[in-house]
Design an enzyme around this catalytic site. Sequence first.
Site, PDB file in Angstrom:
ATOM      1  N   GLU A  34      41.679  44.292  58.947  1.00  0.00           N
ATOM      2  CA  GLU A  34      42.438  43.312  58.153  1.00  0.00           C
ATOM      3  C   GLU A  34      41.958  41.907  58.513  1.00  0.00           C
ATOM      4  O   GLU A  34      41.188  41.728  59.455  1.00  0.00           O
ATOM      5  CB  GLU A  34      43.941  43.454  58.407  1.00  0.00           C
ATOM      6  CG  GLU A  34      44.672  44.213  57.301  1.00  0.00           C
ATOM      7  CD  GLU A  34      44.583  43.540  55.925  1.00  0.00           C
ATOM      8  OE1 GLU A  34      44.394  42.306  55.876  1.00  0.00           O
ATOM      9  OE2 GLU A  34      44.675  44.217  54.895  1.00  0.00           O
ATOM     10  N   HIS A 154      48.166  44.058  34.240  1.00  0.00           N
ATOM     11  CA  HIS A 154      48.291  44.389  35.666  1.00  0.00           C
ATOM     12  C   HIS A 154      49.539  43.739  36.251  1.00  0.00           C
ATOM     13  O   HIS A 154      50.121  42.836  35.656  1.00  0.00           O
ATOM     14  CB  HIS A 154      47.056  43.919  36.443  1.00  0.00           C
ATOM     15  CG  HIS A 154      45.867  44.803  36.255  1.00  0.00           C
ATOM     16  ND1 HIS A 154      45.032  44.681  35.161  1.00  0.00           N
ATOM     17  CD2 HIS A 154      45.383  45.833  37.004  1.00  0.00           C
ATOM     18  CE1 HIS A 154      44.079  45.613  35.252  1.00  0.00           C
ATOM     19  NE2 HIS A 154      44.268  46.316  36.367  1.00  0.00           N
ATOM     20  N   LYS A 158      48.224  40.281  40.945  1.00  0.00           N
ATOM     21  CA  LYS A 158      46.765  40.379  40.813  1.00  0.00           C
ATOM     22  C   LYS A 158      46.133  39.001  40.813  1.00  0.00           C
ATOM     23  O   LYS A 158      46.589  38.092  40.126  1.00  0.00           O
ATOM     24  CB  LYS A 158      46.390  41.151  39.545  1.00  0.00           C
ATOM     25  CG  LYS A 158      44.890  41.392  39.446  1.00  0.00           C
ATOM     26  CD  LYS A 158      44.542  42.481  38.471  1.00  0.00           C
ATOM     27  CE  LYS A 158      43.025  42.644  38.345  1.00  0.00           C
ATOM     28  NZ  LYS A 158      42.369  43.051  39.578  1.00  0.00           N
ATOM     29  N   GLY A 164      38.403  43.502  36.752  1.00  0.00           N
ATOM     30  CA  GLY A 164      37.014  43.988  36.862  1.00  0.00           C
ATOM     31  C   GLY A 164      36.768  45.103  35.867  1.00  0.00           C
ATOM     32  O   GLY A 164      35.675  45.203  35.278  1.00  0.00           O
TER      33      GLY A 164
HETATM   34  P1  NAD Z   1      45.863  43.406  48.043  1.00  0.00           P
HETATM   35  O1  NAD Z   1      45.966  41.928  47.976  1.00  0.00           O
HETATM   36  O2  NAD Z   1      47.119  44.209  48.086  1.00  0.00           O
HETATM   37  O3  NAD Z   1      44.971  43.846  49.308  1.00  0.00           O
HETATM   38  C1  NAD Z   1      43.841  43.151  49.769  1.00  0.00           C
HETATM   39  C2  NAD Z   1      43.857  43.212  51.287  1.00  0.00           C
HETATM   40  O4  NAD Z   1      42.633  42.654  51.789  1.00  0.00           O
HETATM   41  C3  NAD Z   1      45.021  42.398  51.889  1.00  0.00           C
HETATM   42  O5  NAD Z   1      45.763  43.220  52.772  1.00  0.00           O
HETATM   43  C4  NAD Z   1      44.304  41.268  52.624  1.00  0.00           C
HETATM   44  O6  NAD Z   1      44.979  40.839  53.798  1.00  0.00           O
HETATM   45  C5  NAD Z   1      42.988  41.949  52.973  1.00  0.00           C
HETATM   46  N1  NAD Z   1      41.927  41.024  53.359  1.00  0.00           N
HETATM   47  C6  NAD Z   1      41.707  39.764  52.888  1.00  0.00           C
HETATM   48  N2  NAD Z   1      40.632  39.230  53.510  1.00  0.00           N
HETATM   49  C7  NAD Z   1      40.157  40.167  54.357  1.00  0.00           C
HETATM   50  C8  NAD Z   1      39.075  40.194  55.256  1.00  0.00           C
HETATM   51  N3  NAD Z   1      38.245  39.153  55.398  1.00  0.00           N
HETATM   52  N4  NAD Z   1      38.874  41.321  56.003  1.00  0.00           N
HETATM   53  C9  NAD Z   1      39.714  42.379  55.872  1.00  0.00           C
HETATM   54  N5  NAD Z   1      40.768  42.401  55.027  1.00  0.00           N
HETATM   55  C10 NAD Z   1      40.994  41.307  54.270  1.00  0.00           C
HETATM   56  O7  NAD Z   1      44.978  43.834  46.796  1.00  0.00           O
HETATM   57  P2  NAD Z   1      44.803  45.300  46.159  1.00  0.00           P
HETATM   58  O8  NAD Z   1      45.705  45.436  44.982  1.00  0.00           O
HETATM   59  O9  NAD Z   1      44.825  46.344  47.227  1.00  0.00           O
HETATM   60  O10 NAD Z   1      43.334  45.151  45.563  1.00  0.00           O
HETATM   61  C11 NAD Z   1      42.257  44.856  46.405  1.00  0.00           C
HETATM   62  C12 NAD Z   1      40.969  44.675  45.604  1.00  0.00           C
HETATM   63  O11 NAD Z   1      40.618  45.904  45.002  1.00  0.00           O
HETATM   64  C13 NAD Z   1      41.083  43.670  44.451  1.00  0.00           C
HETATM   65  O12 NAD Z   1      39.842  43.009  44.305  1.00  0.00           O
HETATM   66  C14 NAD Z   1      41.389  44.552  43.256  1.00  0.00           C
HETATM   67  O13 NAD Z   1      41.040  43.947  42.038  1.00  0.00           O
HETATM   68  C15 NAD Z   1      40.525  45.730  43.588  1.00  0.00           C
HETATM   69  N6  NAD Z   1      40.902  47.006  42.978  1.00  0.00           N
HETATM   70  C16 NAD Z   1      39.881  47.793  42.601  1.00  0.00           C
HETATM   71  C17 NAD Z   1      40.116  49.062  42.099  1.00  0.00           C
HETATM   72  C18 NAD Z   1      38.945  49.950  41.765  1.00  0.00           C
HETATM   73  O14 NAD Z   1      39.145  51.114  41.345  1.00  0.00           O
HETATM   74  N7  NAD Z   1      37.716  49.457  41.958  1.00  0.00           N
HETATM   75  C19 NAD Z   1      41.439  49.519  41.956  1.00  0.00           C
HETATM   76  C20 NAD Z   1      42.482  48.693  42.362  1.00  0.00           C
HETATM   77  C21 NAD Z   1      42.205  47.434  42.888  1.00  0.00           C
END
Ligand code: NAD
Length: 265
Positions: A34, A154, A158, A164
């Site tokens: 994290e 969403h 978000k 994306g």
């Molecule tokens: P979220 O905000 O709930 O989670 C993101 C996490 O990353 C947070 O806990 C944050 O503290 C952490 N973080 C931030 N900087 C960091 C770092 N430097 N090192 C480690 N951890 C760090 O968001 P989410 O809803 O879980 O979505 C996360 C990402 O995934 C977004 O970009 C979202 O658009 C993407 N997403 C992609 C898919 C897919 O299928 N590709 C599906 C859902 C979400």
Amino acid sequence: MNRVVIVGSAGRMGKRLVYNILESEDMELAGAVECEGNPVLGQDAGMVAGHSDSGVKIESELNLENADAVIDFSTGGTVLKNARNAVKNNCSVIIGTTALSDDEQETLKKLAENGGRIILASNFSLGVNLLFHLSEQLAEKLDSSYNIEIVEMHHNQKKDSPSGTAVTLGEKVCKGRGLDYKKDVKNGREGVVGARSENEIGMHALRGGDVVGDHTVIFATEGERIELAHKASSRDAFVKGALEAVRYLENADSGFYSMKNVLDI
Ligand code: NAD
């Protein structure tokens, strides 16, 4: 046994990834990362994910000593640094983070050319990957009298817009119809914008509540319209695909792959 590190492990996606890895029979949680300053640092990743004591503490550093794969769904701008580190340590790299720039995506491709096994996907669900495929096919089959519009919705937390997945849908329909995403996709409409031009593709982002991810591609012409729609009701739809990607890369040669490869569609 695939030993997997989750980056962004306390996020909405991160927690479901940790939970499902702890439930799986062929994967082991090898680490959880994290961001600096996050109050969950030092806590057990399994407990934070609502599972059980996993024996894996959440850390701010990516430690790959005992890892085979890194799944990154973090939002803090460290995706490239993590990917470089993972490739150096011969780990597979699975990236779900959206809104990476063209330059960042190019850098990931170069890393794959230099020995990395990498999958980057704007959406890991099987259904959405079929939607990508069908949208491109319909855009190719239907003539330009069918106006194409993309609508996504969403949850209200978000950060990036359009999603994306919606961007990938835009790229697919542009490819099918021979258009240029940068020139032809119009994000939202406001004011006296005039009549719709034949080639433009409208892109609309709705935000609200706890919606996991809805995407609709509309093909509208005189007298009828076709709508291709996908609605995700659980983040586990994405988790399932991300874990399939880990299994796929385990035996793959180095390269830059997509979910099309994983799902064989
Ligand atoms: P979220 O905000 O709930 O989670 C993101 C996490 O990353 C947070 O806990 C944050 O503290 C952490 N973080 C931030 N900087 C960091 C770092 N430097 N090192 C480690 N951890 C760090 O968001 P989410 O809803 O879980 O979505 C996360 C990402 O995934 C977004 O970009 C979202 O658009 C993407 N997403 C992609 C898919 C897919 O299928 N590709 C599906 C859902 C979400």
